[in-house]
Design a protein around this motif. Structure first.
Motif, PDB file in Angstrom:
ATOM      1  N   ILE A 139     -11.527 -10.752 -14.666  1.00 25.73           N
ATOM      2  CA  ILE A 139     -11.444 -10.065 -15.947  1.00 25.73           C
ATOM      3  C   ILE A 139     -10.780  -8.713 -15.725  1.00 25.73           C
ATOM      4  N   GLY A 140      -9.980  -8.316 -16.669  1.00 26.27           N
ATOM      5  CA  GLY A 140      -9.415  -6.977 -16.705  1.00 26.27           C
ATOM      6  C   GLY A 140      -9.567  -6.485 -18.132  1.00 26.27           C
ATOM      7  N   THR A 141     -10.408  -5.488 -18.347  1.00 30.68           N
ATOM      8  CA  THR A 141     -10.718  -5.109 -19.725  1.00 30.68           C
ATOM      9  C   THR A 141     -10.970  -3.616 -19.870  1.00 30.68           C
ATOM     10  N   GLN A 142     -10.635  -3.097 -21.019  1.00 31.82           N
ATOM     11  CA  GLN A 142     -10.906  -1.716 -21.406  1.00 31.82           C
ATOM     12  C   GLN A 142     -12.186  -1.636 -22.227  1.00 31.82           C
ATOM     13  N   SER A 143     -12.672  -2.787 -22.684  1.00 28.93           N
ATOM     14  CA  SER A 143     -13.807  -2.802 -23.620  1.00 28.93           C
ATOM     15  C   SER A 143     -15.075  -2.215 -22.998  1.00 28.93           C
ATOM     16  N   ARG A 148     -15.960   6.501 -17.359  1.00 30.22           N
ATOM     17  CA  ARG A 148     -14.618   6.954 -16.963  1.00 30.22           C
ATOM     18  C   ARG A 148     -14.685   7.791 -15.694  1.00 30.22           C
ATOM     19  N   GLU A 149     -15.747   8.581 -15.586  1.00 30.34           N
ATOM     20  CA  GLU A 149     -15.876   9.482 -14.449  1.00 30.34           C
ATOM     21  C   GLU A 149     -16.115   8.736 -13.142  1.00 30.34           C
ATOM     22  N   GLU A 150     -16.436   7.441 -13.207  1.00 29.44           N
ATOM     23  CA  GLU A 150     -16.646   6.656 -11.986  1.00 29.44           C
ATOM     24  C   GLU A 150     -15.380   5.918 -11.550  1.00 29.44           C
ATOM     25  N   GLY A 189      -1.257  11.942 -16.997  1.00 27.65           N
ATOM     26  CA  GLY A 189      -1.301  12.626 -18.289  1.00 27.65           C
ATOM     27  C   GLY A 189      -2.479  12.210 -19.136  1.00 27.65           C
ATOM     28  N   TRP A 190      -3.491  11.610 -18.507  1.00 29.18           N
ATOM     29  CA  TRP A 190      -4.675  11.167 -19.254  1.00 29.18           C
ATOM     30  C   TRP A 190      -5.623  12.341 -19.451  1.00 29.18           C
ATOM     31  N   ASP A 191      -5.804  12.728 -20.690  1.00 32.71           N
ATOM     32  CA  ASP A 191      -6.770  13.766 -21.023  1.00 32.71           C
ATOM     33  C   ASP A 191      -7.682  13.196 -22.102  1.00 32.71           C
ATOM     34  N   PRO A 192      -8.923  12.868 -21.751  1.00 30.80           N
ATOM     35  CA  PRO A 192      -9.772  12.125 -22.685  1.00 30.80           C
ATOM     36  C   PRO A 192     -10.392  12.954 -23.802  1.00 30.80           C
ATOM     37  N   THR A 235      -6.709   6.948 -26.460  1.00 26.19           N
ATOM     38  CA  THR A 235      -5.501   7.617 -25.974  1.00 26.19           C
ATOM     39  C   THR A 235      -5.383   7.530 -24.457  1.00 26.19           C
ATOM     40  N   THR A 236      -6.445   7.082 -23.798  1.00 27.09           N
ATOM     41  CA  THR A 236      -6.413   6.879 -22.351  1.00 27.09           C
ATOM     42  C   THR A 236      -6.710   5.412 -22.072  1.00 27.09           C
ATOM     43  N   TYR A 237      -6.327   4.956 -20.885  1.00 23.47           N
ATOM     44  CA  TYR A 237      -6.508   3.539 -20.566  1.00 23.47           C
ATOM     45  C   TYR A 237      -7.176   3.409 -19.217  1.00 23.47           C
ATOM     46  N   TYR A 238      -8.427   2.975 -19.224  1.00 20.50           N
ATOM     47  CA  TYR A 238      -9.204   2.807 -18.003  1.00 20.50           C
ATOM     48  C   TYR A 238      -9.653   1.353 -17.885  1.00 20.50           C
ATOM     49  N   PRO A 239      -8.765   0.447 -17.517  1.00 21.62           N
ATOM     50  CA  PRO A 239      -9.169  -0.956 -17.388  1.00 21.62           C
ATOM     51  C   PRO A 239     -10.043  -1.168 -16.174  1.00 21.62           C
TER      52      PRO A 239
END
Length: 318
Positions: free
Chosen positions: A248-252, A261-263, A275-278, A305-309
Motif C-alpha cells: 500500500i502507498g497512501t496519504q490517507s 508527519r513528524e515521524e 518546499g513542504w511547509d505544513p 498542500t504537502t504529500y507524505y505517502p
C-alpha cells in the motif's frame, strides 16, 4: 528498478526531448490527479456509504457518484500507464545527442555521513576525494544537520548526473533520522510494526483499498484490487503469509493522523528540500475542530498542500 525492462532502443525518430519530457510530466500529473480522486473524494464517499449502510440507509446516489469518479480515475491511470509503458519499451530517453537510460536504480545519499558543521566547508569536503580527515573530528556534524537544496543538488550532479534535478530525478535519502530517535525508551513512535498492530487508533484505521500482489506488472500493478480493510489486518496478513506480497502507498493515514508527519521526515528537511511547509494543513486541522459536521466534510475535501505517502510492503521474495 534495477535496469531497463526491454532492450534499449531510441525513441521514435523525430520526437524531441521537450516532447518526451512533456508527455512524461503529463502522465505523472494525470496519475497524481487520479490518486487524489481516489484518496480525497472516493475514499470518504466509500466510508460515508459504509456508515449509512450500517444504519440501514441505502443511498444509491453515493455509489453512482463513486462509480463515476472511479471510472475517471481508471481512465487517467490507464493513460499514464500507456505513456510509461511506451517509454519502458523504448528503454532510453534522448538527451541532446547522447542517449541516457531512464530506468536504473536510483542513486543514494547518506544523510548520516559526517561533514563539517559549516555549509561552505561541508561543500568543499563533499567534493574532495579524501574524506578520512573528518571521521574522528568531534566538531563534525551529520549531513542532515546542514543539508540545503543547493548543496544536495550540486553534490548529486557531481556524483551521479550533471543534469540532476530533485524535481525530476529519483533519489534515495538514507538516515533522515539519527539512530537514537528509534530507541523506544527515548522516543515513542507510532509508525512502527508494534504501533500499527497495537495502537488503538492506528490499528483500526480503515484502508479504502490496497494491492494484494506487488509482483504484478502492467496496468493491473497500478490500480488497487482489494476492498477496504483495517491497517492492522493488512499488516498482519503480510506477516502471517496470507497476502505476503501485498502493498500500500497512501496519504490517507497522514490525513487522519496529521501528527504522524513528524515521524516521516524532519520538518526542516522537508521544507528545505521539497518546499513542504505544513502550516496550511495545520490551519485546516485547526479549523476542523471548530466547524459543524457539514462543514467538516467540505473542509476535508480540500486537498493537502504537502504529500507524505506511507508505503508498506512485505520483504518476501517473489
Amino acid at each position: 528498478m534495477l535496469g531497463s525492462i526491454y532492450p534499449a532502443s531510441p525513441l521514435l525518430e523525430g520526437q524531441s526531448h521537450v516532447i518526451q519530457r512533456f508527455q512524461l510530466g503529463l502522465a505523472a500529473f494525470s496519475f497524481g490527479i487520479a490518486t487524489s480522486i481516489r484518496t480525497v473524494i472516493a475514499a470518504p464517499l466509500l466510508r460515508l456509504d459504509d456508515r449509512l449502510k450500517s444504519r440501514g440507509i441505502d443511498v444509491r446516489a453515493i455509489m453512482q457518484v463513486l462509480n463515476v469518479y472511479n471510472a475517471l480515475a481508471d481512465t487517467m491511470e490507464l493513460c499514464s500507464h500507456d505513456v510509461w509503458e511506451d517509454t519502458a519499451r523504448n528503454g532510453v530517453l534522448k538527451s541532446g545527442s547522447s542517449l541516457r537510460y531512464s530506468f536504473q536504480q536510483p542513486p543514494e545519499i547518506d544523510l548520516g555521513m559526517q561533514v563539517p558543521c559549516d555549509v561552505e566547508n561541508a561543500k568543499v569536503y563533499l567534493f574532495q576525494d579524501d574524506k578520512d580527515s573528518i571521521r574522528h573530528d568531534n566538531n563534525s556534524c551529520r549531513l542532515r544537520d546542514v543539508v540545503t537544496l543547493e548543496l544536495l543538488t550540486k553534490y548529486a550532479a557531481r556524483r551521479f548526473d550533471t543534469e540532476f534535478n530533485l524535481s525530476t530525478h529519483p533519489l534515495i535519502l538514507r538516515n533522515l533520522w539519527p539512530e537514537e530517535s528509534f530507541d523506544p525508551d527515548k522516543n515513542h513512535r507510532r509508525l512502527t510494526l508494534s504501533g500499527i498492530l497495537n495502537d488503538p487508533q492506528l490499528s483500526n484505521f480503515i484502508l479504502p483499498n490496497y494491492f494484494s500482489d506487488a509482483t504484478k506488472t502492467g496496468y493491473s500493478s497500478l490500480v488497487p484490487d482489494s476492498d477496504a480493510t483495517s491497517l492492522s489486518k493488512f499488516v498482519n496478513n503480510i506477516l502471517t503469509g496470507q497476502t505476503p506480497y501485498a502493498k500500500i502507498g497512501t496519504q490517507s493515514i497522514i490525513e487522519e493522523f496529521p501528527n504522524l508527519r513528524e515521524e516521516i521526515i524532519p520538518r526542516a528537511i522537508a521544507k528545505e528540500l521539497f518546499g513542504w511547509d505544513p502550516w496550511l494543513d495545520e490551519l485546516r486541522e485547526e479549523v476542523l475542530q471548530y466547524v459543524t459536521p457539514a462543514w467538516k466534510r467540505i473542509v476535508k475535501m480540500i486537498p493537502p498542500t504537502t504529500y507524505y505517502p506511507i508505503f508498506i510492503a512485505g520483504m518476501a521474495k517473489s
